[in-house]
Design a protein around this motif. Structure first.
Motif, short mmCIF file in Angstrom:
data_model
loop_
_atom_site.label_atom_id
_atom_site.label_comp_id
_atom_site.label_asym_id
_atom_site.label_seq_id
_atom_site.Cartn_x
_atom_site.Cartn_y
_atom_site.Cartn_z
N THR A 104 37.70 20.50 43.54
CA THR A 104 38.97 21.08 43.15
C THR A 104 39.01 22.54 43.59
N THR A 105 40.21 23.05 43.79
CA THR A 105 40.42 24.46 44.11
C THR A 105 41.13 25.11 42.93
N LYS A 106 40.55 26.16 42.42
CA LYS A 106 41.10 26.78 41.22
C LYS A 106 40.99 28.30 41.33
N SER A 107 42.08 28.99 40.97
CA SER A 107 42.06 30.45 41.00
C SER A 107 41.20 30.97 39.85
N THR A 108 40.60 32.12 40.07
CA THR A 108 39.77 32.73 39.04
C THR A 108 40.46 33.97 38.50
N ASP A 109 39.82 34.62 37.57
CA ASP A 109 40.39 35.83 36.96
C ASP A 109 39.96 37.09 37.68
N TYR A 110 39.46 36.96 38.91
CA TYR A 110 39.00 38.13 39.66
C TYR A 110 39.69 38.18 41.03
N TYR A 132 31.51 47.38 38.20
CA TYR A 132 31.60 45.94 38.45
C TYR A 132 30.81 45.51 39.69
N ASN A 133 30.63 46.41 40.65
CA ASN A 133 30.08 46.00 41.94
C ASN A 133 28.72 46.60 42.27
N ASP A 134 28.10 47.30 41.31
CA ASP A 134 26.81 47.92 41.59
C ASP A 134 26.90 48.74 42.87
N PHE A 135 27.91 49.60 42.92
CA PHE A 135 28.24 50.36 44.13
C PHE A 135 28.32 51.84 43.78
N SER A 136 27.83 52.68 44.67
CA SER A 136 27.93 54.12 44.47
C SER A 136 28.77 54.71 45.58
N GLY A 137 29.99 55.13 45.23
CA GLY A 137 30.93 55.61 46.25
C GLY A 137 30.63 57.03 46.71
N LYS A 138 30.67 57.22 48.02
CA LYS A 138 30.54 58.56 48.59
C LYS A 138 31.94 59.12 48.83
N LEU A 328 37.22 42.86 41.17
CA LEU A 328 37.62 43.40 39.88
C LEU A 328 38.39 42.33 39.12
N PRO A 329 38.39 42.38 37.79
CA PRO A 329 39.30 41.50 37.04
C PRO A 329 40.74 41.74 37.48
N ASP A 347 42.29 42.43 52.86
CA ASP A 347 41.51 41.19 52.62
C ASP A 347 41.49 40.81 51.15
N ILE A 348 42.65 40.81 50.52
CA ILE A 348 42.72 40.48 49.09
C ILE A 348 42.55 38.96 48.93
N GLY A 349 41.67 38.56 48.03
CA GLY A 349 41.43 37.14 47.77
C GLY A 349 41.04 36.91 46.33
N THR A 350 40.61 35.73 46.03
CA THR A 350 40.17 35.38 44.68
C THR A 350 38.69 35.04 44.71
N LEU A 351 38.06 35.26 43.58
CA LEU A 351 36.62 35.02 43.46
C LEU A 351 36.38 33.71 42.72
#
Length: 351
Positions: A104-110, A132-138, A328-329, A347-351
C-alpha cells in the motif's frame, strides 16, 4: 707444526643443542597457529557462505541492532514500512509467519525537502531542522533586516512612538499602508516619599511594589509567603528616605496595606505623551525582522506567533550546490515555509 686443540677450552656442543631445541619449539608453535587460523577461517567460510547467499551483504552497511522478541496475535494486521518489512522477512524466514501481504502507499506525517544555496532562515527554525535531522548548519552571516513571517490570531492594536512609526513606515510598506491616528495620552502616577524605617508590609504589597523603583531589604522568602499567605506581614528595611513614582495600581495596593511603613501623602503626577495608533488585522503577515522586534518591544502585550529568534536574527545559510535531504513534521514544515519567505526549498516529498 700443527697445534693440538686446547683440551681445557669449553665445548660448544651444549649451546648448539639448546638453539636447535628452541628453534624446534618456535617453529612448532608458529605452524600450529597458522594451521589453527586456516582451520578457523575455513570453518567461517564453510558455514558463512550459505548465509551470505541467503541474506546478502546488507549487514555490512546496517547499523548495529538489538534483537527483540515480540509476540503478536495471529489475527492481528500490521502496517509497517516496506524497508522494515524486508528486514523482518530477512531475519524471520520461517514459512507461514506472514500471510495476506499487500503493498500500500500511504502518506506520512513528515515532509522531506532540500534547501537550496542562497537561502535565509530564522535562527529558531534552523534549530528545529538541526534537532530533527542531526544536522549542524553553517552560515555566512546573521541578518536582522531579513523579511520574516508571523501569525496574529486577532486584530492587534499597536501604540508606537512617533519616531518609531516614522522609521518603521520607511522600512515597511505594510506598516505605511495601514490606517493610523495620532493620540495624546496621559500617564498618571503618584509621587510618594518613603521614610527610612524597619517596618512590615503584606506579602502581596511587596510583590506589587517590586515592580517600582523602591529600594528595600526584605527578610524572608517572598515567593513562598506570597503564594501561600499573601496577607501575612513580612519584615523589611527601607534603608533611606526615597521619592518613588508609583503607578495607580501600586499606589492603591500600598494604601490598602496593613503594615507599619511610613510615607508622605502621594502627589499625583500626570505626564502627557504622543503615540501613533494602528491596527494590524489578524492573519499571516511579513515584516523585516527588526520591525517586528520593535513592534513587540513597544507593545509587550501583543501576541504574535512565530519561531524566530528576534535577538539573533535570520541566518544566511552556507550550503553546497546540492544540500542534504531533510525532514520535518508537516505542521513544522508548513510554518517553516510560511515564516521564511527567503528560504528556497526544493524536492518536497513525504517520508
Amino acid at each position: 707444526m700443527a697445534t693440538e686443540p686446547n683440551p681445557f677450552a669449553p665445548s660448544k656442543n651444549g649451546i648448539v643443542g639448546k638453539e636447535i631445541a628452541q628453534r624446534a619449539v618456535l617453529m612448532t608453535a608458529t605452524y600450529s597457529i597458522l594451521v589453527f587460523t586456516l582451520f578457523v577461517f575455513g570453518l567461517i567460510i564453510w558455514r558463512g557462505a550459505p548465509v551470505l547467499k541467503q541474506y546478502g551483504w546488507e549487514f555490512i552497511e546496517r547499523k548495529p541492532e538489538s534483537l527483540e522478541i515480540v509476540a503478536f496475535d495471529a489475527s492481528e494486521k500490521l502496517e509497517i514500512p516496506a524497508e522494515s518489512f524486508k528486514t523482518l522477512r530477512t531475519y524471520n524466514p520461517a514459512e507461514g509467519i506472514f500471510t495476506d501481504i499487500k503493498d500500500t502507499t500511504k502518506s506520512t506525517d513528515y515532509r522531506t525537502f532540500r534547501i537550496e544555496p542562497g537561502s535565509i532562515v530564522g535562527d529558531g527554525y534552523l534549530t528545529s531542522i538541526e534537532v530533527y535531522n542531526d544536522f549542524s548548519g553553517k552560515y555566512l552571516k546573521r541578518d536582522k533586516s531579513a523579511p520574516v513571517g508571523f501569525e496574529l490570531a486577532n486584530d492587534t492594536r499597536l501604540l508606537l512612538k512617533p519616531e518609531t512609526y516614522a522609521q518603521l513606515s520607511a522600512q515597511s510598506p505594510e506598516i505605511k499602508a495601514l490606517p493610523s491616528e495620532t493620540l495624546e495620552l496621559e500617564d498618571k502616577s503618584h509621587e510618594v516619599i518613603f521614610f527610612s524605617k524597619d517596618c512590615e508590609m503584606q506579602a502581596k504589597t511587596i510583590v506589587t511594589l517590586s515592580r517600582s523603583s523602591l529600594i528595600y531589604k526584605l527578610y524572608g522568602n517572598l515567593t513562598d509567603t506570597a503564594d501561600d499567605k499573601p496577607n501575612e506581614l513580612m519584615p523589611l528595611l527601607i534603608p533611606r528616605e526615597q521619592t518613588v513614582l508609583l503607578k495607580p495600581a501600586e499606589y492603591q495596593a500600598y494604601l490598602a496595606d496593613t503594615g507599619t511603613a511610613k510615607f508622605g501623602e502621594g502627589k499625583e503626577v500626570i505626564e502627557t505623551y504622543t503615540r501613533i495608533a494602528l491596527t494590524i488585522p489578524k492573519g499571516h503577515h511579513t515584516l523585516p525582522l527588526n520591525v517586528l522586534d520593535t513592534l513587540l518591544e513597544e507593545n509587550p502585550s501583543a501576541s504574535a506567533a512565530h519561531g524566530h529568534n528576534l535577538d539573533k536574527g535570520a541566518i544566511h545559510l552556507d550550503l553546497a550546490e546540492t544540500s542534504d535531504e531533510f525532514f520535518l513534521p508537516i505542521s513544522e514544515f508548513d510554518k517553516l515555509q510560511k515564516d521564511n519567505p527567503q528560504l528556497k526549498i526544493s524536492d518536497i516529498g513525504t517520508l
